[in-house]
Design an enzyme around this catalytic site. Structure first.
Site, PDB file in Angstrom:
ATOM      1  N   HIS A  96       0.844  -1.192   0.000  1.00 44.65           N
ATOM      2  CA  HIS A  96       0.000   0.000   0.000  1.00 44.65           C
ATOM      3  C   HIS A  96       0.883   1.248   0.000  1.00 44.65           C
ATOM      4  CE1 HIS A  96      -3.351   2.521   0.310  1.00 44.65           C
ATOM      5  NE2 HIS A  96      -3.964   2.044   1.376  1.00 44.65           N
ATOM      6  N   HIS A 120      -2.889   6.905  -0.841  1.00 46.55           N
ATOM      7  CA  HIS A 120      -3.895   7.485   0.055  1.00 46.55           C
ATOM      8  C   HIS A 120      -3.348   8.186   1.292  1.00 46.55           C
ATOM      9  CE1 HIS A 120      -6.716   4.282  -1.862  1.00 46.55           C
ATOM     10  NE2 HIS A 120      -6.446   5.287  -2.680  1.00 46.55           N
ATOM     11  N   TYR A 177      -0.969   7.302   3.304  1.00 46.35           N
ATOM     12  CA  TYR A 177      -0.398   6.476   4.358  1.00 46.35           C
ATOM     13  C   TYR A 177       1.133   6.508   4.231  1.00 46.35           C
ATOM     14  CZ  TYR A 177      -5.274   5.247   4.961  1.00 46.35           C
ATOM     15  OH  TYR A 177      -6.630   5.325   5.168  1.00 46.35           O
TER      16      TYR A 177
END
Length: 365
Positions: free
Chosen positions: A181, A184, A186
């Protein structure tokens, strides 16, 4: 033959169709003690329904590589073996239904320690069972959010090791795809963007320095993830700042994404999952059906890295057109699969494709 229902092979894994489930946090894991981060019956039922509905690849929600890497105390985790056992039950069922199980491994960075969305999603302070987030720079995500601890170089290396350890556990849990990931807002996304990364050492400043942490994670994951299994990377193709001339904030851009895609390919990533946004509060985002698809299409047109498109893809004809036009290699559905777990089966009927059907459902076909 419908493009949406053609199989797709990456390394040794053949995904039966191009209808894939995007990672979507459920905020329903155990929250404390030995149950912290452990999948529950909710997760089993949630993912099992989409597998029974014919979804080709199911990417489990952002699954934290460490306790402080959770978005909320109720996030899934993959930092211990108890969590692995609960995940193994899910992957076994998905495979039995003909779906490929994948997992998104994640660290929330400065967006960690927040409440469940249906409880407001606000920051949780240590006295409310929260913790101090970590980040590339000591910059809170937004007004009212917790001040994160700026990671030292040694701590950055430790987080890289946490991603590698999570990857080993993902293999033990039965997953066939791992997605890092990097989107977004993060932790990895925070390092990539000059909006959130104000460091002056080897992890900040230039594009190469801001990319360093992400590529170190990719290398560490690829080193322990079997050569025959595919590795994905999710990216926010833009912070949606340069798209708005009146917004003078500097952020990650679509040009950066195209450049970075070549780096990811060289480091062993097999597919780029192209999303947008999430890093800059109050960025003006122009939404609409398939509004993020052009970012995926650009990566596909300008690089050799396969891509998946996501973002308000709701209609079978719309999804088919994205693939037929060569804008992406697969589509990821989010909210539409929440509304309709059998979306893939209905789309196959509409487009003349086929999906695996459980024996118990044969009378319905």
């Amino acid at each position: 033959m419908s493009a949406l229902f053609e199989p797709y092979t990456l390394r040794s894994v053949t995904i039966p169709n191009r209808v894939w489930m995007a990672p979507m946090c459920q905020y329903s894991a155990g929250v404390s003690g030995p149950d912290a981060g452990v999948a529950t019956d909710w997760h089993f039922a949630h993912y099992a329904a989409r597998a029974a509905g014919g979804t080709g690849l199911i990417l489990l929600e952002a699954t934290a590589v460490s306790p402080e890497g959770r978005i909320s105390p109720a996030d899934l985790g993959i930092w211990n073996d108890t969590q692995v056992e609960a995940l193994r039950r899910i992957t076994g069922f998905l495979k039995a239904q003909g779906s490929v199980p994948g997992v998104q491994i994640a660290h929330a960075g400065r967006k960690a320690s927040t409440d469940r969305p249906w409880k407001g999603g606000g920051p949780l302070r240590p006295e409310d069972h929260g913790w101090q987030p970590v980040a590339p720079s000591a910059l809170p995500f937004d007004e009212g959010h917790l001040l994160p601890h700026e990671l030292t170089t040694q701590e950055i290396h430790e987080v890289v090791g946490q991603f590698a350890a999570a990857t080993r556990r993902a293999l033990d849990a039965g997953f066939q795809v791992v997605e890092i990931h990097g989107a977004h807002g993060y932790l990895i996304s925070e390092f990539l963007s000059p909006f959130s990364n104000h460091r002056t050492d080897e992890y900040g400043g230039s594009f190469e320095n801001r990319s360093r942490f992400a590529l170190e994670v990719v290398d560490a994951v690829r080193a322990v993830w079997p050569e025959e299994l595919p590795l994905f990377f999710r990216i926010s193709a833009t912070d949606w700042l340069t798209e708005n001339p009146e917004d003078e904030r500097e952020g990650w851009t679509a040009d950066d994404t195209v450049r970075f895609a070549d780096e990811l390919l060289a480091h062993g990533v097999d597919l780029l999952d192209v999303s947008t946004g999430g890093n800059a509060p109050r960025a003006r985002i122009t939404t609409g059906p398939g509004y993020q698809v052009p970012f995926a299409a650009r990566v596909k047109a300008e690089t050799s890295l396969p891509v998946a498109a996501v973002g308000l893809i709701t209609d079978a004809g719309q999804a088919e057109k994205i693939l037929a036009n060569g804008e992406a290699d697969a589509v990821l559905l989010g909210r539409e699969l929440l509304r309709n777990p059998s979306w893939a089966r209905h789309a196959a009927r509409e487009l003349g494709g086929e999906v695996a059907t459980p024996q118990q459902y044969h009378r319905m076909v």
